[in-house]
Design a protein around this motif. Structure first.
Motif, mmCIF file in Angstrom:
data_model
loop_
_atom_site.group_PDB
_atom_site.id
_atom_site.type_symbol
_atom_site.label_atom_id
_atom_site.label_comp_id
_atom_site.label_asym_id
_atom_site.label_seq_id
_atom_site.Cartn_x
_atom_site.Cartn_y
_atom_site.Cartn_z
ATOM 1 N N LEU A 98 -34.401 -5.937 55.655
ATOM 2 C CA LEU A 98 -33.161 -5.166 55.550
ATOM 3 C C LEU A 98 -32.310 -5.571 54.355
ATOM 4 O O LEU A 98 -31.296 -4.955 54.076
ATOM 5 N N GLU A 99 -32.742 -6.628 53.679
ATOM 6 C CA GLU A 99 -32.004 -7.146 52.526
ATOM 7 C C GLU A 99 -30.565 -7.500 52.876
ATOM 8 O O GLU A 99 -29.624 -7.097 52.197
ATOM 9 N N VAL A 100 -30.410 -8.216 53.982
ATOM 10 C CA VAL A 100 -29.066 -8.684 54.339
ATOM 11 C C VAL A 100 -28.602 -9.668 53.264
ATOM 12 O O VAL A 100 -29.400 -10.189 52.482
ATOM 13 N N ASP A 101 -27.314 -9.922 53.237
ATOM 14 C CA ASP A 101 -26.777 -10.827 52.211
ATOM 15 C C ASP A 101 -26.953 -12.295 52.598
ATOM 16 O O ASP A 101 -27.172 -13.144 51.743
ATOM 17 N N TYR A 102 -26.808 -12.571 53.879
ATOM 18 C CA TYR A 102 -26.980 -13.943 54.368
ATOM 19 C C TYR A 102 -27.692 -13.906 55.707
ATOM 20 O O TYR A 102 -27.483 -12.990 56.507
#
Ligand code: AHR
Length: 340
Positions: A98-102
């Motif tokens: 999902l390409e989360v930031d953290y």
């Protein structure tokens, strides 16, 4: 670092994205979900919580949820792994897709994280470990850790017991100890068990009557305590439970057997966490001592993310300061003001 050149992800996530991890689940695919991650000013945090086993854990999850709100600038995705490491690994892989930031993880056990954390590192997603620790070959696989010194907690309890017995003139007496452990392989179990084992080594008159795994839950601890009572009978001087939920389960089994505990009771009861219910039981004299384990890590994790966002380097490891409580230390006002 990715946190500095991030893609901002969609506010729509916070409004109810279904991140379905089960095979064949009718929820969104990662592709669909990713499409929903449109330009936005929010920072997306994927949180893999290990489970929901205790009051402590509930307070910990709440702390994260209350901190990472949309008003504070975050999309928070929470996955409950139900005490299974494989579920945490799946959740982390989904967060990467999902390409989360953290990614924030409260790991169920210490080992077995190298591969999935390498994948996160390769994808450029910073991983913040919270509460329990990970034991990895290369510590660059996670950005920072914040939590408790579980060994120090165990040592605090054992030193307290030694002083308590001495104050009662029982320092030479044979002391029979029953130990209910938490989830095997978790930092909380490893540290608290190590503390007790050292106490057993340094006190020749302390004997381990029984040691069973209560998995940090009330139900399991009650079950194993019943079994222990069948095996060892009432020859128990000390009961060392590795968290409050276990202590409550064991108390139920002791009640059924007509064995008293706490101040003035047959059994000296030691517990960990100092949750609201645990402290109340301690104040009422049902527990002799309760060693604090602070679950309010949400703001601490957020501070780490703020530092990363500002291009600063957070402390690699941050230990939270903790203490212990005896009945005389506690008042209703104090307990209700603590927030967990
Ligand atoms: O890792 C922290 C421990 O996990 C707490 O003592 C316990 O209550 C929880 O389940």
């Amino acid at each position: 670092m990715k946190g500095l050149s991030r893609k901002r992800t969609a506010a729509v996530l916070a409004a109810g994205l279904c991140l379905c991890l089960a095979p064949g689940c009718g929820g969104q695919t990662e592709e669909n979900a990713k499409e929903e991650l449109m330009e936005s000013s929010l920072i997306t945090v994927g949180f893999s919580q290990l489970g929901n086993e205790s009051d402590w854990r509930v307070a910990n999850t709440e702390s994260v949820k209350e901190t990472f709100t949309e008003e504070n600038g975050y999309n928070l995705l929470v996955e409950d792994a139900q005490q299974k490491q494989e579920n945490q690994i799946t959740a982390i892989r989904n967060f990467i897709l999902l390409e989360v930031d953290y990614i924030v993880i409260a790991p169920v056990v210490e080992t077995g994280w190298d591969e999935v954390l390498s994948e996160a590192k390769e994808a450029g997603v910073p991983v913040i470990v919270m509460d329990r620790q990970v034991d990895v070959e290369d510590d660059s696989l996670y950005t920072a850790w914040v939590g408790s010194d579980m060994y120090a907690e165990g040592k605090l309890a054992v030193d307290w017991l030694s002083d308590y017995l001495e104050a009662q003139g029982r320092q030479e007496e044979d002391i029979s100890i029953v130990h209910i452990q938490g989830t095997l392989g978790s930092s909380a179990q490893i540290g608290r068990t190590e503390g007790l084992d050292e106490g057993l080594k340094t006190h020749e008159n302390w004997h381990l009557a029984a040691r069973e795994v209560g998995e940090f839950t009330q139900a399991k601890a009650c079950e194993v305590m019943r079994e222990i009572l069948e095996e060892v009978g009432d020859d128990i001087d000390v009961l060392y439970c590795e968290n409050d939920s276990e202590a409550f389960g064991a108390m139920q089994a002791l009640d059924e057997a007509g064995i008293t505990y706490g101040e003035g009771g047959d059994v000296i009861l030691i517990s960990f966490d100092a949750t609201e219910a645990g402290l109340r039981a301690c104040m009422e004299g049902e527990m002799n001592v309760n060693v604090e384990c602070n679950p309010l890590h949400g703001p601490r994790v957020e501070e780490i993310i703020r530092q990363l966002e500002a291009g600063e380097e957070p402390e690699k490891e941050e230990y939270v300061e903790e203490t212990l409580f005896e009945p005389e230390d506690l008042t209703e006002e104090f307990i209700s003001a603590r927030g967990y």
